[in-house]
Design a protein around this motif. Structure first.
Motif, PDB file in Angstrom:
ATOM      1  N   GLY A  78      -7.847   1.798   4.875  1.00 19.94           N
ATOM      2  CA  GLY A  78      -6.539   1.542   5.478  1.00 19.94           C
ATOM      3  C   GLY A  78      -5.725   0.539   4.678  1.00 19.94           C
ATOM      4  N   LEU A  79      -6.363  -0.532   4.256  1.00 19.73           N
ATOM      5  CA  LEU A  79      -5.677  -1.526   3.415  1.00 19.73           C
ATOM      6  C   LEU A  79      -5.234  -0.919   2.085  1.00 19.73           C
ATOM      7  CD1 LEU A  79      -7.981  -4.635   4.024  1.00 19.73           C
ATOM      8  CD2 LEU A  79      -5.644  -4.289   4.884  1.00 19.73           C
ATOM      9  N   ALA A  80      -6.079  -0.092   1.491  1.00 18.22           N
ATOM     10  CA  ALA A  80      -5.737   0.546   0.216  1.00 18.22           C
ATOM     11  C   ALA A  80      -4.560   1.512   0.379  1.00 18.22           C
ATOM     12  CB  ALA A  80      -6.952   1.285  -0.342  1.00 18.22           C
ATOM     13  N   LEU A  81      -4.514   2.222   1.499  1.00 14.30           N
ATOM     14  CA  LEU A  81      -3.402   3.150   1.734  1.00 14.30           C
ATOM     15  C   LEU A  81      -2.085   2.396   1.878  1.00 14.30           C
ATOM     16  CD1 LEU A  81      -5.039   5.717   4.174  1.00 14.30           C
ATOM     17  CD2 LEU A  81      -4.527   6.031   1.744  1.00 14.30           C
ATOM     18  N   VAL A  82      -2.114   1.252   2.534  1.00 12.49           N
ATOM     19  CA  VAL A  82      -0.902   0.429   2.652  1.00 12.49           C
ATOM     20  C   VAL A  82      -0.459  -0.034   1.268  1.00 12.49           C
ATOM     21  CG1 VAL A  82       0.016  -1.762   3.527  1.00 12.49           C
ATOM     22  CG2 VAL A  82      -1.342  -0.284   5.027  1.00 12.49           C
ATOM     23  N   ALA A  83      -1.404  -0.528   0.465  1.00 16.00           N
ATOM     24  CA  ALA A  83      -1.067  -0.975  -0.887  1.00 16.00           C
ATOM     25  C   ALA A  83      -0.518   0.180  -1.729  1.00 16.00           C
ATOM     26  CB  ALA A  83      -2.296  -1.578  -1.566  1.00 16.00           C
ATOM     27  N   GLY A  84      -1.136   1.347  -1.612  1.00 15.21           N
ATOM     28  CA  GLY A  84      -0.662   2.513  -2.358  1.00 15.21           C
ATOM     29  C   GLY A  84       0.720   2.953  -1.913  1.00 15.21           C
ATOM     30  N   SER A  85       0.995   2.862  -0.628  1.00 16.13           N
ATOM     31  CA  SER A  85       2.325   3.234  -0.124  1.00 16.13           C
ATOM     32  C   SER A  85       3.390   2.285  -0.664  1.00 16.13           C
ATOM     33  CB  SER A  85       2.326   3.214   1.406  1.00 16.13           C
ATOM     34  OG  SER A  85       1.439   4.187   1.897  1.00 16.13           O
ATOM     35  N   LEU A  86       3.053   0.999  -0.776  1.00 15.67           N
ATOM     36  CA  LEU A  86       3.997   0.039  -1.355  1.00 15.67           C
ATOM     37  C   LEU A  86       4.214   0.315  -2.837  1.00 15.67           C
ATOM     38  CD1 LEU A  86       2.815  -3.241   0.406  1.00 15.67           C
ATOM     39  CD2 LEU A  86       4.863  -1.884   0.902  1.00 15.67           C
ATOM     40  N   LEU A  87       3.131   0.648  -3.534  1.00 18.90           N
ATOM     41  CA  LEU A  87       3.229   0.980  -4.959  1.00 18.90           C
ATOM     42  C   LEU A  87       4.095   2.231  -5.158  1.00 18.90           C
ATOM     43  CD1 LEU A  87       2.281   0.338  -7.844  1.00 18.90           C
ATOM     44  CD2 LEU A  87       0.258   1.729  -7.393  1.00 18.90           C
ATOM     45  N   ALA A  88       4.012   3.158  -4.218  1.00 23.00           N
ATOM     46  CA  ALA A  88       4.774   4.410  -4.321  1.00 23.00           C
ATOM     47  C   ALA A  88       6.279   4.190  -4.192  1.00 23.00           C
ATOM     48  CB  ALA A  88       4.292   5.399  -3.272  1.00 23.00           C
ATOM     49  N   LEU A  89       6.699   3.021  -3.741  1.00 22.96           N
ATOM     50  CA  LEU A  89       8.130   2.729  -3.622  1.00 22.96           C
ATOM     51  C   LEU A  89       8.792   2.503  -4.978  1.00 22.96           C
ATOM     52  CD1 LEU A  89       8.083   0.362  -0.508  1.00 22.96           C
ATOM     53  CD2 LEU A  89       8.705   2.796  -0.595  1.00 22.96           C
ATOM     54  N   LEU A  90       7.982   2.241  -6.002  1.00 28.45           N
ATOM     55  CA  LEU A  90       8.514   2.073  -7.355  1.00 28.45           C
ATOM     56  C   LEU A  90       9.040   3.410  -7.875  1.00 28.45           C
ATOM     57  CD1 LEU A  90       5.632  -0.075  -8.918  1.00 28.45           C
ATOM     58  CD2 LEU A  90       7.915  -0.879  -8.266  1.00 28.45           C
ATOM     59  N   THR A 133     -13.134   0.768  -6.086  1.00 32.23           N
ATOM     60  CA  THR A 133     -12.824   1.968  -5.300  1.00 32.23           C
ATOM     61  C   THR A 133     -11.644   1.734  -4.363  1.00 32.23           C
ATOM     62  OG1 THR A 133     -14.590   1.378  -3.749  1.00 32.23           O
ATOM     63  CG2 THR A 133     -15.104   3.027  -5.433  1.00 32.23           C
ATOM     64  N   GLN A 134     -11.452   0.514  -3.910  1.00 33.73           N
ATOM     65  CA  GLN A 134     -10.285   0.229  -3.081  1.00 33.73           C
ATOM     66  C   GLN A 134      -9.015   0.317  -3.937  1.00 33.73           C
ATOM     67  OE1 GLN A 134      -9.890  -3.704  -1.322  1.00 33.73           O
ATOM     68  NE2 GLN A 134      -9.137  -2.783   0.567  1.00 33.73           N
ATOM     69  N   ILE A 135      -9.082  -0.192  -5.146  1.00 31.83           N
ATOM     70  CA  ILE A 135      -7.947  -0.109  -6.067  1.00 31.83           C
ATOM     71  C   ILE A 135      -7.677   1.351  -6.432  1.00 31.83           C
ATOM     72  CG2 ILE A 135      -7.151  -0.719  -8.395  1.00 31.83           C
ATOM     73  CD1 ILE A 135      -8.791  -3.367  -7.991  1.00 31.83           C
ATOM     74  N   MET A 136      -8.742   2.119  -6.677  1.00 31.22           N
ATOM     75  CA  MET A 136      -8.578   3.536  -7.004  1.00 31.22           C
ATOM     76  C   MET A 136      -7.954   4.299  -5.830  1.00 31.22           C
ATOM     77  SD  MET A 136      -9.621   3.242 -10.007  1.00 31.22           S
ATOM     78  CE  MET A 136      -9.123   4.865 -10.425  1.00 31.22           C
ATOM     79  N   THR A 137      -8.344   3.960  -4.613  1.00 31.09           N
ATOM     80  CA  THR A 137      -7.763   4.606  -3.430  1.00 31.09           C
ATOM     81  C   THR A 137      -6.273   4.300  -3.338  1.00 31.09           C
ATOM     82  OG1 THR A 137      -9.878   4.500  -2.264  1.00 31.09           O
ATOM     83  CG2 THR A 137      -7.915   4.813  -0.910  1.00 31.09           C
ATOM     84  N   ALA A 138      -5.896   3.051  -3.590  1.00 35.49           N
ATOM     85  CA  ALA A 138      -4.483   2.680  -3.585  1.00 35.49           C
ATOM     86  C   ALA A 138      -3.728   3.451  -4.670  1.00 35.49           C
ATOM     87  CB  ALA A 138      -4.326   1.175  -3.796  1.00 35.49           C
ATOM     88  N   ASN A 139      -4.335   3.586  -5.859  1.00 36.02           N
ATOM     89  CA  ASN A 139      -3.709   4.356  -6.943  1.00 36.02           C
ATOM     90  C   ASN A 139      -3.491   5.799  -6.542  1.00 36.02           C
ATOM     91  OD1 ASN A 139      -3.671   2.190  -8.654  1.00 36.02           O
ATOM     92  ND2 ASN A 139      -5.495   2.793  -9.783  1.00 36.02           N
TER      93      ASN A 139
END
Length: 194
Positions: free
Chosen positions: A52-64, A124-130
């Protein structure tokens, strides 16, 4: 709507990257001391929080802008592959102990805390966010990542030593690193070509 392709890619990458990870070793050690079902409940809950935390981070990254997302995810995949290839993994046999019979909440809670701390900021958390940023499909990425993490946790708890007898850790690490290098290349080329 869920994408089976994104789910499968996520599951494969996260599964392979998690196999040589300290979280799998923590689950293995907990599984030798306590009831497997209790340990698995704590591990699965901790993995759900981390995904869940990784998905939030990935969603923020996707705003770029798209090119930046491709470049950042490509570089992070490349860094992940390098980390896997350069990290020294000890292949020490773990002596099995008779599982304890402590209560569910005590064992599941301890397992949750150990795994949640071990997995925080993990590769793996970083990879999930990616992957969440790259595919913009949080359901497919989240479910694929969580099931992969739970599968590795379950394997570690129930049969980690048997798996390592058949598949050398070096092979698992190299396959995971190769998959990350391919994704890094695809992402970086996508960033350059736009």
């Amino acid at each position: 709507m869920m994408s089976l392709t994104v789910f499968a890619v996520t599951f494969g990458i996260i599964f392979l990257a998690e196999l040589p990870d300290k979280t799998a070793l923590a689950a293995l050690m907990l599984g030798t001391k306590y009831r497997a079902a209790y340990v698995f409940a704590g591990v699965a809950a901790a993995m759900a929080v981390q995904v869940g935390l990784a998905l939030v981070a990935g969603s923020l990254l996707a705003l770029l802008p798209h090119r930046w997302v491709e470049l950042v995810t490509g570089l992070l995949f490349l860094a992940g592959a390098v980390m896997l290839l350069l990290h020294k993994h000890e292949e020490e046999p773990h002596e099995a102990k008779k599982p304890g019979s402590n209560g569910f909440w005590k064992v599941a809670g301890a397992s949750f805390l150990v795994v949640a701390v071990a997995e925080f900021g993990d590769l793996t958390q970083i990879m999930t966010a990616n992957l969440a940023a790259k595919y913009a499909d949080p359901l497919s990425v989240g479910l694929g990542a969580w099931l992969a993490l739970c599968a590795v946790g379950g394997l570690a708890i129930l049969g980690g030593q048997k798996l390592l007898k058949h598949v050398p850790m070096k092979v698992i690490i190299r396959v995971a690193a190769a998959a990350m290098l391919v994704l890094a290349g695809v992402s970086i080329v996508g960033a350059i070509t736009g």
